[in-house]
Scaffold this motif. Structure first.
Motif, PDB file in Angstrom:
ATOM      1  N   TRP A 118      97.104 -41.609 -45.125  1.00 40.89           N
ATOM      2  CA  TRP A 118      98.003 -42.611 -44.551  1.00 40.89           C
ATOM      3  C   TRP A 118      98.441 -42.267 -43.123  1.00 40.89           C
ATOM      4  O   TRP A 118      98.822 -43.144 -42.351  1.00 40.89           O
ATOM      5  N   ILE A 122      98.713 -41.409 -36.421  1.00 39.56           N
ATOM      6  CA  ILE A 122     100.122 -41.204 -36.060  1.00 39.56           C
ATOM      7  C   ILE A 122     100.219 -39.958 -35.169  1.00 39.56           C
ATOM      8  O   ILE A 122      99.996 -38.841 -35.637  1.00 39.56           O
ATOM      9  N   ALA A 136     103.326 -44.562 -43.701  1.00 39.57           N
ATOM     10  CA  ALA A 136     102.522 -45.752 -43.431  1.00 39.57           C
ATOM     11  C   ALA A 136     101.637 -45.996 -44.648  1.00 39.57           C
ATOM     12  O   ALA A 136     101.364 -45.074 -45.427  1.00 39.57           O
ATOM     13  N   ALA A 137     101.194 -47.221 -44.796  1.00 33.48           N
ATOM     14  CA  ALA A 137     100.228 -47.584 -45.836  1.00 33.48           C
ATOM     15  C   ALA A 137     100.638 -47.094 -47.222  1.00 33.48           C
ATOM     16  O   ALA A 137      99.813 -46.685 -48.025  1.00 33.48           O
ATOM     17  N   SER A 140     104.003 -41.242 -47.358  1.00 34.87           N
ATOM     18  CA  SER A 140     105.043 -40.665 -46.514  1.00 34.87           C
ATOM     19  C   SER A 140     104.970 -39.158 -46.590  1.00 34.87           C
ATOM     20  O   SER A 140     104.381 -38.591 -47.516  1.00 34.87           O
ATOM     21  N   ARG A 170     112.404 -43.583 -43.029  1.00 37.25           N
ATOM     22  CA  ARG A 170     112.439 -43.039 -41.671  1.00 37.25           C
ATOM     23  C   ARG A 170     113.617 -42.080 -41.485  1.00 37.25           C
ATOM     24  O   ARG A 170     114.237 -42.032 -40.431  1.00 37.25           O
ATOM     25  N   ARG A 206      94.524 -49.623 -38.906  1.00 35.08           N
ATOM     26  CA  ARG A 206      95.611 -49.454 -37.940  1.00 35.08           C
ATOM     27  C   ARG A 206      95.182 -49.906 -36.544  1.00 35.08           C
ATOM     28  O   ARG A 206      95.921 -50.592 -35.832  1.00 35.08           O
ATOM     29  N   GLN A 210      97.246 -52.632 -34.426  1.00 35.19           N
ATOM     30  CA  GLN A 210      98.204 -51.991 -33.538  1.00 35.19           C
ATOM     31  C   GLN A 210      97.546 -51.606 -32.211  1.00 35.19           C
ATOM     32  O   GLN A 210      96.349 -51.334 -32.176  1.00 35.19           O
ATOM     33  N   GLY A 218     105.016 -46.089 -30.806  1.00 34.21           N
ATOM     34  CA  GLY A 218     104.935 -46.552 -32.188  1.00 34.21           C
ATOM     35  C   GLY A 218     105.896 -47.706 -32.398  1.00 34.21           C
ATOM     36  O   GLY A 218     106.309 -48.387 -31.451  1.00 34.21           O
ATOM     37  N   CYS A 219     106.271 -47.938 -33.642  1.00 35.17           N
ATOM     38  CA  CYS A 219     107.184 -49.041 -33.941  1.00 35.17           C
ATOM     39  C   CYS A 219     108.544 -48.780 -33.305  1.00 35.17           C
ATOM     40  O   CYS A 219     109.097 -47.691 -33.432  1.00 35.17           O
ATOM     41  N   HIS A 228     109.790 -57.365 -42.286  1.00 36.71           N
ATOM     42  CA  HIS A 228     109.136 -56.525 -41.287  1.00 36.71           C
ATOM     43  C   HIS A 228     109.653 -56.892 -39.902  1.00 36.71           C
ATOM     44  O   HIS A 228     109.727 -58.074 -39.555  1.00 36.71           O
TER      45      HIS A 228
END
Length: 296
Positions: A118, A122, A136-137, A140, A170, A206, A210, A218-219, A228
């Motif tokens: 996942w 990153i 993600a996905a 974690s 997070r 991804r 993205q 990133g986000c 979301h």
């Protein structure tokens, strides 16, 4: 604090530029950037910084981080040497907090260890990923974390297990002021080709959704419960919005790209414009996911 240079030599760099050390590529310099090679060195620098009333924190890979244009008026620790080494175990990986997460993903695939697929794509350090419980996905860090070695705010060291932490979305659940020195990840032995195939598939997915080739952090915003952030931002009509060199990505609305020459002030201004628009459009107040370093 000439004592830093006396002990660390050229590994203590005053006025070190931080923009090249972040994935966003913005921000001013650090008062001092120290490359530390052991837990003892890290603890010593933190003690000296505290003794002189100077802020001290860790700089990972510079992802998920917005450095102020004026920089950071404290000491940043870059974990190298023993604090970045990686060791393969029968049921996982042992790695320093400074280890590069993408390198761990690739190593796990080569050795046939499942559980990190996942994390493909990153760009974080392991310590940073643990501190924010990167995920993600459906996966974690918390789900594969067997134990983590911490340097506590009081200078003591603590080997924490999953029961000692209270991770969330997070949020790594680390004690306040704690620094990740290293960790053991519990992974599952599997066929290397199968692990590699899953890793490639997730990375391709991804890349398709993205802006991986752009300068981003990133986000930008956390996903609100049951929704979301990217969907809300797109529905509010913010895709493509620009503030100087900062642009809301047209590929994924929860990314802000440095399209060239962006400043931290411009990124923050664009973030606030997006938050206001989403609040007006949906009533949702988005919470930033990126961390701001320094005074803005």
């Amino acid at each position: 604090m000439s004592i830093l240079r006396q002990r660390l030599g050229e590994r203590a760099r005053f006025g070190a530029p931080l923009a090249p050390r972040t994935t966003w590529g913005v921000g001013g310099p650090a008062w001092c950037l120290c490359r530390v090679h052991s837990a003892a060195e890290a603890a010593w620098v933190r003690r000296e910084a505290s003794r002189h009333g100077v802020a001290c924190r860790v700089l990972g890979r510079g992802s998920n981080l917005l450095v102020a244009d004026a920089g950071f008026s404290g000491v940043l620790l870059s974990l190298k040497g023993d604090l970045a080494k990686v060791r393969v175990l029968e049921d996982g990986l042992q790695a320093g907090g400074g280890a590069h997460l993408p390198a761990l993903v690739k190593l796990a695939a080569r050795r046939g260890l499942a559980g990190l697929e996942w994390a493909a794509g990153i760009p974080a350090s392991l310590g940073g990923a643990i501190a924010m419980n990167a995920g993600a996905a459906g996966g974690s860090v918390a789900a594969v974390l067997a134990e983590v070695e911490l340097l506590l705010a009081n200078g003591g060291q603590f080997l924490a297990g999953p029961r000692d932490l209270k991770p969330g979305y997070r949020r790594g659940g680390l004690p306040r002021g704690a620094m990740v020195l290293g960790a053991r990840l519990r992974l599952t032995p599997d066929d290397p080709d199968a692990v590699a195939a899953r890793t490639r598939a997730l990375l391709e997915r991804r890349a398709a959704s993205q802006p991986l080739g752009a300068a981003t952090a990133g986000c930008v915003f956390r996903n609100p419960a049951g929704d979301h952030a990217g969907r809300l931002i797109e529905a509010a009509g913010c895709k493509g919005w620009r503030e100087g060199g900062a642009v809301v990505s047209t590929r994924h609305a929860n990314f802000i790209e440095n399209a060239g020459g962006a400043t931290a002030a411009q990124v923050l201004a664009l973030m606030e414009k997006v938050r206001r628009q989403v609040r007006q459009a949906s009533g949702v107040d988005l919470e930033p996911e990126v961390e701001v370093l320094g005074d803005v």
